[in-house]
Design an enzyme around this catalytic site. Structure first.
Site, PDB file in Angstrom:
ATOM      1  N   LYS A   1       9.125  -0.294   2.528  1.00  0.00           N
ATOM      2  CA  LYS A   1       7.856  -0.828   1.764  1.00  0.00           C
ATOM      3  C   LYS A   1       6.806  -0.888   2.827  1.00  0.00           C
ATOM      4  O   LYS A   1       7.015  -0.718   4.362  1.00  0.00           O
ATOM      5  CB  LYS A   1       7.557  -1.805   0.764  1.00  0.00           C
ATOM      6  CG  LYS A   1       8.034  -1.193  -0.296  1.00  0.00           C
ATOM      7  CD  LYS A   1       8.293  -2.784  -1.263  1.00  0.00           C
ATOM      8  CE  LYS A   1       9.041  -2.535  -2.774  1.00  0.00           C
ATOM      9  NZ  LYS A   1       9.514  -3.846  -2.612  1.00  0.00           N
TER      10      LYS A   1
ATOM     11  N   ILE B 275       0.789  -1.480  -0.038  1.00  0.00           N
ATOM     12  CA  ILE B 275       0.104  -0.233   0.119  1.00  0.00           C
ATOM     13  C   ILE B 275       1.186   1.693   0.203  1.00  0.00           C
ATOM     14  O   ILE B 275       0.716   2.005  -0.360  1.00  0.00           O
ATOM     15  CB  ILE B 275      -0.506  -0.203   1.157  1.00  0.00           C
ATOM     16  CG1 ILE B 275      -0.153  -0.184   2.529  1.00  0.00           C
ATOM     17  CG2 ILE B 275      -2.049  -0.800   1.045  1.00  0.00           C
ATOM     18  CD1 ILE B 275      -1.126  -0.137   3.730  1.00  0.00           C
TER      19      ILE B 275
ATOM     20  N   GLY C  85       8.611   4.107  -0.838  1.00  0.00           N
ATOM     21  CA  GLY C  85       8.944   5.556  -0.482  1.00  0.00           C
ATOM     22  C   GLY C  85      10.361   5.432  -0.456  1.00  0.00           C
ATOM     23  O   GLY C  85      10.886   4.534  -0.415  1.00  0.00           O
TER      24      GLY C  85
ATOM     25  N   ASP D  22      12.462   4.511  15.353  1.00  0.00           N
ATOM     26  CA  ASP D  22      13.628   5.084  14.936  1.00  0.00           C
ATOM     27  C   ASP D  22      14.106   6.308  15.459  1.00  0.00           C
ATOM     28  O   ASP D  22      14.983   7.637  14.531  1.00  0.00           O
ATOM     29  CB  ASP D  22      13.618   4.642  13.277  1.00  0.00           C
ATOM     30  CG  ASP D  22      14.350   4.605  12.502  1.00  0.00           C
ATOM     31  OD1 ASP D  22      15.385   4.358  13.170  1.00  0.00           O
ATOM     32  OD2 ASP D  22      15.085   5.217  11.289  1.00  0.00           O
TER      33      ASP D  22
END
Length: 528
Positions: free
Chosen positions: A149, A142, A145, A266
């Site tokens: 994914k 869906i 970038g 992150d």
């Protein structure tokens, strides 16, 4: 010099289009604007649909259909909407302003600018020969970038030929879940307030960052004295920046975890940007404590900005996501262990308190890197942490040897955070940097696995420490205050960590006695 794009109050729309073919820059398209959204249908798709309709009409008029034409007619007549429904689903956040991120981003597109993919229908047809299948997992891409994914996993129970119908039905349902998909990509909206744009995280140019006033925390830690002096910072040394940076980091993380209900996943030095020119003058943001710096009573921006939300996940999104490899949920990230970074390896699933743990690691790294090896303060901090791990210090061991030992000990402690290790009572001199006790608190948070909101709410709002207070909320410098980071109203002492600090007798050298166990953390003050 490159100037950052102003994303304040920038509206985000979504491109939603369907395609059987990859969309390229040269592909002719039909574009329509509906409710400030842009719908794109490739001309090839329209031509194919028209050709199919013409072929169907001709076939119906001539009544000369072979088996393939019959199948096509039945499919087109019975499932008039299925042809579009089984196409690729592309949801692309679009800014009203033109921005450019990196070299692959097209004008007006941001992050998720790649076309999505679906499994080939022919491949699904080939699977229908299997007689019995208990569970079939189908991944639908869906979004794609710069940072990977995002998949939506579909689990369908099937036996025999019904597998095909169920998988096709699942794909058709995806087209009806636009609102849910927007929730998934809602992390992209955070760039309007929480994302600092550069030419690329992997190739940040030092001169450009200095020119616009921002440096990454990783760059700040790796600078030598000459580079730091070239920044024209109001601070005389980097150790003075520890408290303001941590204070701003907590506020920014509070905005992400609590207010926006995201987990960053992150949080590391490369994704934290510090404005060194406003760090000394910036006060705690009043009101909501937004990481964007827009408080209810202040127009001052938070000097610390979080970046790279490519791995962020919204807590209440009712869609199961997979990582790039298709694994369920998200796996914890690996950080490499060198002079500036810890090496943290674990295979456990990331939880909502992962950002809290990462924040503790950042504090640990800031402590050891802002104070250079060989100094008295650095050595005291290292010796204290080694004692915390129950490691005896060899008198002949120098700072570098102790530092290496500490890295191994701390890394093992994190890797085995579920163990039942009982820590012993430690007595040490009070001249150590007070920040060292905070990393113990964060380690303890992660061992007890509290809810992320409990920790951050306590850091921000505990007692008198609120966003209107200039003191960093994770430091207690009033002897009459208690530090209760988990739950101030809890009657269970084992769930409350106390941290008190007596600075009334500045000329004295008090002795601290710390009792550390897996279930409690108490710090009492005994003057000698």
């Amino acid at each position: 010099m490159h100037q950052p794009s102003d994303f304040t109050n920038l509206d985000v729309n979504f491109l939603i289009f369907q395609s059987n073919l990859p969309i390229t820059n040269n592909a002719p398209t039909d574009i329509s604007i509906v409710n400030n959204s842009i719908n794109i249908l490739p001309v090839e798709i329209n031509n194919n649909n028209n050709n199919n309709n013409n072929n169907n009409n001709n076939n119906n008029n001539n009544n000369n259909n072979n088996n393939n034409n019959n199948n096509n007619n039945n499919k087109n007549n019975n499932d008039g909407d299925d042809a579009a429904a089984t196409n690729s689903i592309n949801v692309i956040p679009v800014f009203e302003k033109t921005i450019q991120i990196g070299t692959t981003t097209k004008s007006g597109h941001f992050i998720l600018d790649a076309t999505a993919e679906v499994n080939d229908i022919q491949e699904i047809e080939e699977n229908k020969d299997f007689i019995v299948r208990d569970t079939q997992q189908n991944r639908v891409l869906i979004g794609e970038g710069h940072y990977g994914k995002v998949y939506r996993s579909m689990y369908v129970s099937s036996d025999g030929r019904s597998l095909v119908n169920k998988m096709l039905k699942g794909k058709r349902e995806c087209t009806k879940e636009v609102e849910a998909l927007i929730d998934v990509f809602d992390a992209s909206k955070m760039v309007t307030t929480q994302y600092f744009t550069t030419l690329g995280f992997s190739s940040i140019i030092m001169e450009n960052m200095v020119d616009i006033g921002y440096v990454t925390l990783k760059q700040l830690l790796s600078m030598d004295d000459k580079q730091f002096s070239a920044l024209a910072s109001p601070f005389t040394c980097r150790s003075q920046m520890i408290k303001p940076i941590i204070n701003a980091m907590v506020i920014a993380l509070y905005s992400v975890n609590i207010e926006k209900n995201y987990t960053h996943f992150d949080l590391n030095h490369g994704n934290i940007f510090v404005n060194i020119h406003t760090l000394d003058t910036c006060q705690s943001i009043s009101g909501s404590g937004s990481g964007s710096g827009s408080g209810s009573g202040s127009n001052t921006r938070n000097p610390v900005v979080l970046g790279d939300f490519g791995c962020a996940r919204k807590m209440d999104v009712p869609i199961r996501l997979c990582d790039t490899n298709g694994h369920e949920n998200y796996k914890s990230l690996e950080r490499y262990w060198d002079y500036n970074q810890c090496r943290i390896k674990t295979t456990s699933f990331i939880r909502d308190n992962e950002d809290i743990f990462s924040l503790g690691v950042l504090i640990f790294e800031m402590l050891l890197t802002f104070v250079h090896p060989g100094t008295t303060l650095f050595e005291q901090n290292v010796l204290f942490l080694l004692k915390f791990h129950g490691i005896e210090i060899v008198p002949t061991g120098g700072p570098n040897n102790n530092y290496t030992t500490l890295k191994v000990a701390f890394s093992n402690d994190i890797r085995n955070f579920t163990s039942n290790t009982q820590f012993t009572t430690i007595t040490f001199d009070s001249k150590f940097n007070p920040i060292i006790s905070q990393i113990i608190n964060y380690i303890q948070y992660y061992r007890n696995r509290p809810n992320s909101s409990q920790v951050l709410e306590s850091l921000i709002n505990n007692h008198q420490y609120s966003l209107n207070n200039n003191l960093p909320p994770i430091f207690v410098e009033n002897p009459n205050d208690k530090y209760e980071p988990v739950d101030a109203n809890s009657s269970d002492d084992s769930s409350v960590l106390y941290h008190s600090y007596d600075s009334s007798d500045a000329d004295d050298t008090p002795s601290f006695e710390i009792t550390i166990t897996r279930d409690n953390f108490n710090q009492s003050i005994n003057h000698q």
